[in-house]
Every structure is written in structure tokens, then in C-alpha cells.
Design a protein around this motif. Structure first.
Motif, mmCIF file in Angstrom:
data_model
loop_
_atom_site.group_PDB
_atom_site.id
_atom_site.type_symbol
_atom_site.label_atom_id
_atom_site.label_comp_id
_atom_site.label_asym_id
_atom_site.label_seq_id
_atom_site.Cartn_x
_atom_site.Cartn_y
_atom_site.Cartn_z
ATOM 1 N N TRP A 16 -78.764 90.538 89.483
ATOM 2 C CA TRP A 16 -80.126 90.934 89.121
ATOM 3 C C TRP A 16 -80.619 90.047 87.994
ATOM 4 O O TRP A 16 -79.857 89.339 87.350
ATOM 5 C CB TRP A 16 -80.184 92.410 88.730
ATOM 6 N N SER A 17 -81.930 90.088 87.751
ATOM 7 C CA SER A 17 -82.538 89.327 86.651
ATOM 8 C C SER A 17 -82.545 90.175 85.390
ATOM 9 O O SER A 17 -82.650 91.400 85.452
ATOM 10 C CB SER A 17 -83.976 88.946 87.002
ATOM 11 N N GLU A 18 -82.459 89.498 84.264
ATOM 12 C CA GLU A 18 -82.542 90.184 82.970
ATOM 13 C C GLU A 18 -83.906 90.867 82.872
ATOM 14 O O GLU A 18 -84.924 90.287 83.228
ATOM 15 C CB GLU A 18 -82.380 89.167 81.841
ATOM 16 N N HIS A 19 -83.904 92.115 82.404
ATOM 17 C CA HIS A 19 -85.166 92.851 82.241
ATOM 18 C C HIS A 19 -85.991 92.214 81.127
ATOM 19 O O HIS A 19 -85.452 91.803 80.105
ATOM 20 C CB HIS A 19 -84.873 94.319 81.913
ATOM 21 N N GLN A 20 -87.306 92.137 81.312
ATOM 22 C CA GLN A 20 -88.187 91.490 80.333
ATOM 23 C C GLN A 20 -88.383 92.311 79.068
ATOM 24 O O GLN A 20 -88.609 91.757 78.000
ATOM 25 C CB GLN A 20 -89.548 91.200 80.968
ATOM 26 N N THR A 47 -71.191 100.706 83.368
ATOM 27 C CA THR A 47 -72.316 100.387 82.497
ATOM 28 C C THR A 47 -72.021 99.033 81.877
ATOM 29 O O THR A 47 -70.904 98.801 81.399
ATOM 30 C CB THR A 47 -72.483 101.455 81.390
ATOM 31 N N VAL A 48 -73.010 98.136 81.921
ATOM 32 C CA VAL A 48 -72.842 96.798 81.352
ATOM 33 C C VAL A 48 -73.941 96.547 80.329
ATOM 34 O O VAL A 48 -75.022 97.120 80.403
ATOM 35 C CB VAL A 48 -72.851 95.699 82.444
ATOM 36 N N ASN A 49 -73.657 95.695 79.365
ATOM 37 C CA ASN A 49 -74.618 95.380 78.309
ATOM 38 C C ASN A 49 -75.661 94.369 78.770
ATOM 39 O O ASN A 49 -75.436 93.621 79.723
ATOM 40 C CB ASN A 49 -73.894 94.836 77.079
ATOM 41 N N ARG A 50 -76.759 94.354 78.045
ATOM 42 C CA ARG A 50 -77.798 93.344 78.264
ATOM 43 C C ARG A 50 -77.143 91.966 78.196
ATOM 44 O O ARG A 50 -76.228 91.739 77.428
ATOM 45 C CB ARG A 50 -78.881 93.480 77.195
ATOM 46 N N GLY A 51 -77.602 91.056 79.021
ATOM 47 C CA GLY A 51 -77.002 89.737 79.088
ATOM 48 C C GLY A 51 -76.086 89.605 80.297
ATOM 49 O O GLY A 51 -75.790 88.505 80.744
ATOM 50 N N THR A 52 -75.624 90.727 80.835
ATOM 51 C CA THR A 52 -74.823 90.722 82.060
ATOM 52 C C THR A 52 -75.785 90.877 83.232
ATOM 53 O O THR A 52 -76.610 91.783 83.234
ATOM 54 C CB THR A 52 -73.818 91.885 82.059
ATOM 55 N N THR A 53 -75.677 89.985 84.207
ATOM 56 C CA THR A 53 -76.599 90.049 85.347
ATOM 57 C C THR A 53 -75.880 90.022 86.697
ATOM 58 O O THR A 53 -76.512 89.785 87.725
ATOM 59 C CB THR A 53 -77.620 88.893 85.288
ATOM 60 N N THR A 54 -74.573 90.262 86.696
ATOM 61 C CA THR A 54 -73.823 90.377 87.947
ATOM 62 C C THR A 54 -72.748 91.441 87.794
ATOM 63 O O THR A 54 -72.284 91.727 86.688
ATOM 64 C CB THR A 54 -73.128 89.060 88.357
#
Length: 127
Positions: A16-20, A47-54
Motif C-alpha cells: 500500500w501507499s503511505e497515507h498522506q 499492526t505495523v508502524n508508519r513507514g511500513t508499506t508491505t
């Protein structure tokens, strides 16, 4: 989702893409399975932290048809300022149960009987 390839077994991989929105600090990954017409309840996978996109689901391999499992995934953004998650929005893919596939492959590799009782045989003479 990654795509099905008949030559290789690939686990289901979500990208997925990082949320804006800057207040999104983590993502929850949810899965629903449908097998033989039976739909499971939504289950939180991780649950994954921001910066994770896969994220890769090692429980299933990607499949070509709904003959086995229908898999529904949802990646929900967590808004830390509001303390809320984005609304659920599941996407569907087909898959095969990796534990069944792995068990069958492992069973083929089990050595039933192995013996080296006469190797090398000291009584044999070579001329």
C-alpha cells in the motif's frame, strides 16, 4: 496484492501507499477467509508502524481461482490525533492454505529408512 504465477508458489503480499495525513502513525492489517462457503470473522493479523508499506501473509499462497480460499484483506490507517481508524474496506484475492501445502511437501522429504551398514565394506576386495 501480488499476482498468481503457475510456476511459483508465492505467499500473499500486500502493498500500500503511505497515507498522506501526518497524524497516521500505524496500520492494522485484517483478514477474512471464505472456505466452502463459510466466512470467518475479521481477524487482526498485525499492526505495523508508519513507514511500513508491505506485509506478507505466510499462511497462504496466492491462487488462481476461488476453488480453495477467498481471502479478504483490509489495511486500516490509525489517526493518532483523533484516536480512530479508517473505515474498513476489504479487497479480495484467491489463495491456497500454506500449512497444507507445506505439510505435503515436507512429507515427501521424510526419509523412511536410511542405512549405511555395509559402506564401505572392508570385506570386499577390488582387483
Amino acid at each position: 496484492f501480488n499476482t498468481y504465477s503457475p510456476r511459483t508458489e508465492k505467499n500473499v503480499k500486500l502493498t500500500w501507499s503511505e497515507h498522506q495525513h501526518i497524524s497516521v502513525t500505524k496500520y492494522q492489517i485484517w483478514r477474512i477467509t471464505k472456505y466452502n462457503g463459510q466466512l470467518s470473522s475479521p481477524a487482526l493479523q498485525t499492526t505495523v508502524n508508519r513507514g511500513t508499506t508491505t506485509w506478507t501473509d505466510y499462511s497462504f499462497y496466492i491462487g488462481p481461482t476461488p476453488d480453495d480460499y477467498q481471502l479478504y484483506y483490509d489495511v486500516r490507517a490509525y489517526y493518532s490525533l483523533e484516536g480512530t481508524y479508517s473505515p474498513e474496506s476489504f479487497l479480495m484475492s484467491y489463495g491456497h492454505d500454506a500449512s497444507i501445502e507445506k505439510s505435503a511437501a515436507e512429507e515427501e522429504l521424510i526419509v523412511k529408512e536410511y542405512s549405511l551398514s555395509n559402506y564401505p565394506n572392508p570385506r570386499l576386495r577390488y582387483s
